[in-house]
Design a protein around this motif. Structure first.
Motif, PDB file in Angstrom:
ATOM      1  N   ASP A  11      -9.975  12.995  -3.246  1.00  0.00           N
ATOM      2  CA  ASP A  11      -9.321  12.688  -4.572  1.00  0.00           C
ATOM      3  C   ASP A  11      -8.442  11.989  -4.545  1.00  0.00           C
ATOM      4  O   ASP A  11      -7.821  11.367  -5.456  1.00  0.00           O
ATOM      5  CB  ASP A  11      -9.225  14.108  -5.219  1.00  0.00           C
ATOM      6  N   ALA A  12      -7.718  11.453  -3.454  1.00  0.00           N
ATOM      7  CA  ALA A  12      -6.495  10.680  -3.038  1.00  0.00           C
ATOM      8  C   ALA A  12      -7.112   9.368  -3.632  1.00  0.00           C
ATOM      9  O   ALA A  12      -8.098   8.668  -3.407  1.00  0.00           O
ATOM     10  CB  ALA A  12      -6.166  10.825  -1.692  1.00  0.00           C
ATOM     11  N   ALA A  13      -5.975   8.627  -4.272  1.00  0.00           N
ATOM     12  CA  ALA A  13      -6.059   7.349  -4.659  1.00  0.00           C
ATOM     13  C   ALA A  13      -6.011   6.437  -3.527  1.00  0.00           C
ATOM     14  O   ALA A  13      -4.891   6.386  -2.828  1.00  0.00           O
ATOM     15  CB  ALA A  13      -5.247   7.035  -5.771  1.00  0.00           C
ATOM     16  N   MET A  14      -6.761   5.243  -3.427  1.00  0.00           N
ATOM     17  CA  MET A  14      -6.858   4.199  -2.289  1.00  0.00           C
ATOM     18  C   MET A  14      -5.567   3.283  -2.587  1.00  0.00           C
ATOM     19  O   MET A  14      -5.562   2.996  -3.710  1.00  0.00           O
ATOM     20  CB  MET A  14      -8.070   3.643  -2.174  1.00  0.00           C
ATOM     21  N   ASN A  15      -4.759   2.904  -1.563  1.00  0.00           N
ATOM     22  CA  ASN A  15      -3.561   2.068  -1.685  1.00  0.00           C
ATOM     23  C   ASN A  15      -3.572   1.414  -0.484  1.00  0.00           C
ATOM     24  O   ASN A  15      -4.240   1.537   0.490  1.00  0.00           O
ATOM     25  CB  ASN A  15      -2.467   3.002  -2.094  1.00  0.00           C
ATOM     26  N   THR A  16      -2.690   0.546  -0.545  1.00  0.00           N
ATOM     27  CA  THR A  16      -2.490  -0.382   0.689  1.00  0.00           C
ATOM     28  C   THR A  16      -2.254   0.547   2.035  1.00  0.00           C
ATOM     29  O   THR A  16      -2.673   0.309   3.114  1.00  0.00           O
ATOM     30  CB  THR A  16      -1.348  -1.574   0.471  1.00  0.00           C
ATOM     31  N   GLY A  17      -1.410   1.292   2.039  1.00  0.00           N
ATOM     32  CA  GLY A  17      -0.963   2.296   3.074  1.00  0.00           C
ATOM     33  C   GLY A  17      -2.288   2.899   3.619  1.00  0.00           C
ATOM     34  O   GLY A  17      -2.425   2.901   4.779  1.00  0.00           O
ATOM     35  N   TRP A  18      -3.263   3.564   2.912  1.00  0.00           N
ATOM     36  CA  TRP A  18      -4.277   4.152   3.368  1.00  0.00           C
ATOM     37  C   TRP A  18      -5.289   3.238   4.102  1.00  0.00           C
ATOM     38  O   TRP A  18      -5.740   3.324   4.900  1.00  0.00           O
ATOM     39  CB  TRP A  18      -5.097   4.928   2.348  1.00  0.00           C
ATOM     40  N   ALA A  19      -5.451   1.869   3.216  1.00  0.00           N
ATOM     41  CA  ALA A  19      -6.187   0.802   3.665  1.00  0.00           C
ATOM     42  C   ALA A  19      -5.950   0.366   5.177  1.00  0.00           C
ATOM     43  O   ALA A  19      -6.652   0.297   6.024  1.00  0.00           O
ATOM     44  CB  ALA A  19      -6.214  -0.336   2.739  1.00  0.00           C
ATOM     45  N   VAL A  20      -4.461   0.383   5.250  1.00  0.00           N
ATOM     46  CA  VAL A  20      -4.132  -0.402   6.527  1.00  0.00           C
ATOM     47  C   VAL A  20      -4.037   0.736   7.535  1.00  0.00           C
ATOM     48  O   VAL A  20      -4.288   0.465   8.928  1.00  0.00           O
ATOM     49  CB  VAL A  20      -2.457  -0.852   6.708  1.00  0.00           C
ATOM     50  N   LEU A  21      -3.746   1.900   7.160  1.00  0.00           N
ATOM     51  CA  LEU A  21      -4.168   3.198   8.477  1.00  0.00           C
ATOM     52  C   LEU A  21      -5.536   3.213   8.488  1.00  0.00           C
ATOM     53  O   LEU A  21      -5.696   3.470  10.042  1.00  0.00           O
ATOM     54  CB  LEU A  21      -3.677   4.491   7.460  1.00  0.00           C
ATOM     55  N   TYR A  22      -6.444   3.169   7.793  1.00  0.00           N
ATOM     56  CA  TYR A  22      -7.844   3.345   8.051  1.00  0.00           C
ATOM     57  C   TYR A  22      -7.992   2.071   9.268  1.00  0.00           C
ATOM     58  O   TYR A  22      -8.769   2.161  10.129  1.00  0.00           O
ATOM     59  CB  TYR A  22      -8.651   2.944   6.924  1.00  0.00           C
ATOM     60  N   ALA A  23      -7.664   0.767   8.921  1.00  0.00           N
ATOM     61  CA  ALA A  23      -7.792  -0.473   9.728  1.00  0.00           C
ATOM     62  C   ALA A  23      -7.221  -0.298  11.070  1.00  0.00           C
ATOM     63  O   ALA A  23      -7.882  -0.684  11.927  1.00  0.00           O
ATOM     64  CB  ALA A  23      -7.168  -1.507   9.162  1.00  0.00           C
ATOM     65  N   VAL A  24      -6.045   0.414  11.059  1.00  0.00           N
ATOM     66  CA  VAL A  24      -5.683   0.512  12.400  1.00  0.00           C
ATOM     67  C   VAL A  24      -6.431   1.552  13.183  1.00  0.00           C
ATOM     68  O   VAL A  24      -6.609   1.430  14.509  1.00  0.00           O
ATOM     69  CB  VAL A  24      -4.047   1.005  12.401  1.00  0.00           C
TER      70      VAL A  24
END
Length: 201
Positions: A133-146
């Motif tokens: 349910d967490a909202a996707m944001n730039t932080g989560w996106a970059v964390l996933y990419a790393v």
């Protein structure tokens, strides 16, 4: 904290870009003959993934979607990835010429590595199965990419280590030498990673 753990586990193990999604197979098979070149490629891919996602995600969300030009996402994303790869290629060439030679043609091919484009596309899509349910944001996106890049590097290092060990044993049927034994090794690694699919995120 639960979202963080889910992203890390998904990116590295349960949704690994090589063993599960089968993205980036070309460098996986081509640069995994030596551990040093495998680590170098993994680090380069991780850097490109992280920086590309840090640029493409906010660009998509805050510029392309409001202007209703989000249908051009792939063209924009490939252009950004190509620029980043050229920059990293020049840096590696200056800092480590040996690594640059070891990577060969596979370094500029990061531009067309579907794993890099895949992570940029994935984070703008439906990630609810991973982040809940967490909202996707730039932080989560970059964390996933790393962590997707680190998962990519992990499999590259495992593959290179196994190939180095296999090459130490000269008594191998001629029909299995080279590419055939590399494919068999890759298949076994992929089967081993299916165990992680049972992890409930």
């Amino acid at each position: 904290m639960g979202t963080f753990i889910a992203i890390v586990l998904a990116a590295v193990l349960t949704n690994n870009f090589i063993t599960v999604k089968t993205y980036g197979i070309c460098p996986f098979l081509g640069v995994s003959k030596k551990t040093s070149s495998a680590v170098g490629m993994g680090v380069a891919v991780t850097l490109v993934m992280a920086i590309a996602t840090a640029i493409t995600y906010p660009l998509y969300e805050y510029v392309m979607v409001p202007l209703k030009i989000d249908f051009l996402e792939i063209i924009f994303f490939i252009f950004i990835i190509a620029v980043l790869v050229q920059m990293i290629e020049q840096i590696i060439k200056k800092v480590s010429p040996t690594l640059y030679k070891a990577m060969g043609i596979y370094l500029p091919l990061i531009t067309t590595n579907c794993a890099v484009l895949g992570v940029c596309e994935l984070v703008i899509g439906d990630m609810s199965s991973i982040i809940g349910d967490a909202a996707m944001n730039t932080g989560w996106a970059v964390l996933y990419a790393v962590f997707a890049g680190l998962g990519f590097t992990l499999v590259m290092v495992i593959m290179s280590g196994l190939r180095e060990r296999i090459n130490c044993y000269g008594d191998m049927p001629r029909a299995l030498k080279g590419f055939p034994i590399a494919m068999i090794t890759a298949s076994i690694i992929c089967m081993a990673f299916t165990v992680f699919s049972y992890i409930q995120l």
